[in-house]
Scaffold this motif. Sequence first.
Motif, PDB file in Angstrom:
ATOM      1  N   GLN A   1       0.998  -0.976  -0.060  1.00 44.35           N
ATOM      2  CA  GLN A   1      -0.215  -0.117   0.023  1.00 44.35           C
ATOM      3  C   GLN A   1       0.805   1.366  -0.066  1.00 44.35           C
ATOM      4  OE1 GLN A   1      -2.980   0.139   3.200  1.00 44.35           O
ATOM      5  NE2 GLN A   1      -3.946   1.945   2.466  1.00 44.35           N
ATOM      6  N   GLU A   2       2.249   1.225   0.701  1.00 45.53           N
ATOM      7  CA  GLU A   2       2.878   2.558   0.641  1.00 45.53           C
ATOM      8  C   GLU A   2       3.847   2.540  -0.510  1.00 45.53           C
ATOM      9  OE1 GLU A   2       2.699   0.004   3.032  1.00 45.53           O
ATOM     10  OE2 GLU A   2       1.336   0.808   4.465  1.00 45.53           O
ATOM     11  N   SER A   3       3.793   1.746  -1.517  1.00 48.27           N
ATOM     12  CA  SER A   3       4.756   1.606  -2.616  1.00 48.27           C
ATOM     13  C   SER A   3       4.602   3.124  -3.278  1.00 48.27           C
ATOM     14  CB  SER A   3       4.415   0.448  -3.542  1.00 48.27           C
ATOM     15  OG  SER A   3       4.472  -0.782  -3.089  1.00 48.27           O
TER      16      SER A   3
ATOM     17  N   LEU B   1       8.806   0.100  -4.218  1.00 50.94           N
ATOM     18  CA  LEU B   1       8.400   0.921  -5.159  1.00 50.94           C
ATOM     19  C   LEU B   1       7.652   0.155  -6.274  1.00 50.94           C
ATOM     20  CD1 LEU B   1      12.240   1.846  -6.124  1.00 50.94           C
ATOM     21  CD2 LEU B   1      10.472   3.259  -5.023  1.00 50.94           C
ATOM     22  N   GLN B   2       7.138   0.736  -7.268  1.00 55.48           N
ATOM     23  CA  GLN B   2       5.873   0.576  -8.139  1.00 55.48           C
ATOM     24  C   GLN B   2       6.209   1.113  -9.408  1.00 55.48           C
ATOM     25  OE1 GLN B   2       1.583   0.815  -7.712  1.00 55.48           O
ATOM     26  NE2 GLN B   2       1.401   0.101  -9.716  1.00 55.48           N
TER      27      GLN B   2
ATOM     28  N   GLU C   1      -2.173  10.676 -15.142  1.00 58.98           N
ATOM     29  CA  GLU C   1      -1.534   9.816 -14.192  1.00 58.98           C
ATOM     30  C   GLU C   1      -0.709  10.620 -13.065  1.00 58.98           C
ATOM     31  OE1 GLU C   1      -2.945   6.938 -14.061  1.00 58.98           O
ATOM     32  OE2 GLU C   1      -3.614   6.792 -15.918  1.00 58.98           O
ATOM     33  N   PRO C   2      -0.958  10.174 -11.835  1.00 56.33           N
ATOM     34  CA  PRO C   2      -0.151  10.603 -10.542  1.00 56.33           C
ATOM     35  C   PRO C   2       0.935   9.944 -10.351  1.00 56.33           C
ATOM     36  CG  PRO C   2      -2.111   9.357  -9.924  1.00 56.33           C
ATOM     37  CD  PRO C   2      -2.319   9.415 -11.254  1.00 56.33           C
ATOM     38  N   ILE C   3       2.061  10.555 -10.138  1.00 54.11           N
ATOM     39  CA  ILE C   3       3.295   9.712  -9.843  1.00 54.11           C
ATOM     40  C   ILE C   3       3.781  10.389  -8.297  1.00 54.11           C
ATOM     41  CG2 ILE C   3       3.894   9.613 -12.162  1.00 54.11           C
ATOM     42  CD1 ILE C   3       6.069  11.286 -11.847  1.00 54.11           C
ATOM     43  N   ASP C   4       4.763   9.487  -7.859  1.00 52.79           N
ATOM     44  CA  ASP C   4       5.607  10.002  -6.697  1.00 52.79           C
ATOM     45  C   ASP C   4       6.977  10.227  -6.970  1.00 52.79           C
ATOM     46  OD1 ASP C   4       3.511   9.555  -4.622  1.00 52.79           O
ATOM     47  OD2 ASP C   4       3.806   7.463  -4.937  1.00 52.79           O
ATOM     48  N   ILE C   5       7.592   9.581  -8.143  1.00 48.08           N
ATOM     49  CA  ILE C   5       9.030   9.597  -8.355  1.00 48.08           C
ATOM     50  C   ILE C   5       9.250   9.657 -10.010  1.00 48.08           C
ATOM     51  CG2 ILE C   5      11.138   8.628  -8.219  1.00 48.08           C
ATOM     52  CD1 ILE C   5      10.341   7.308  -5.801  1.00 48.08           C
TER      53      ILE C   5
END
Length: 233
Positions: free
Chosen positions: A7-9, A35-36, A54-58
């Motif tokens: 869930q935290e990926s 990571l995903q 699309e949303p991204i974190d990195i």
Amino acid sequence: MLHAVTQESALVLLVEDDAVTRRMLSLSIEKEPSLQLLAALDSRQTALAWLEKEPIDILVVDLGLPDGSGIDVIRHCTKLRPAAHIMVITTSSDEDNVIASIEAGASGYVLKDAGQLDIVAAIRELQEGGSPISPSIARKVLAKMRTAKVPEAGADESAKPTVALTKRESMILDLIARGDTYGEVARQLSLSVGTVQTHIKNIYDKLSVHSRGEAVYEANRRGLLQLDRLKSR
């Protein structure tokens, strides 16, 4: 086959035109449970289109893409996904590209040919508030900062807006400029990481920047840093 995603990926978008490098980086990211890998793209245009939807974190991005510069992707990501962490991975050590990437919003700059690249370690450092940067690139940035013209005392102050940082914000700015992670800053100042992040957000707002690299560069331009405290990572 992709690993099971927790869930935290953190959601990672990779933009790299070289097929062999793209596959190698993709495999490393996919093996890391935290990571995903959302997509591994090979062009500027496909990356811009992805960021629109699309949303991204990195974001991990090369600069030399077949249909344009990765710097355009960085700017687009900073505009649409301001909370995302951005790292350049490239063969270019050109000073103009380094500075342009930082000003566009990148917080990390890693050379592909700088020994064995541990992409997961670099991403972890990025997530923790660090700035993964190849030593040769760090030297270029610091050299550029040292030669940047800082307004002398008595100069016309009307030429630039005054930035008033609190004592605590100034301390945190010096520490992140030195290369400390958010966790290291928190330990040194006996603060929580959340409090440090709040202070850093306030610093970014006051300097009108979006990343650590931009903050350090702009703070130096305004004479808010003491360069002898800086060090390469």
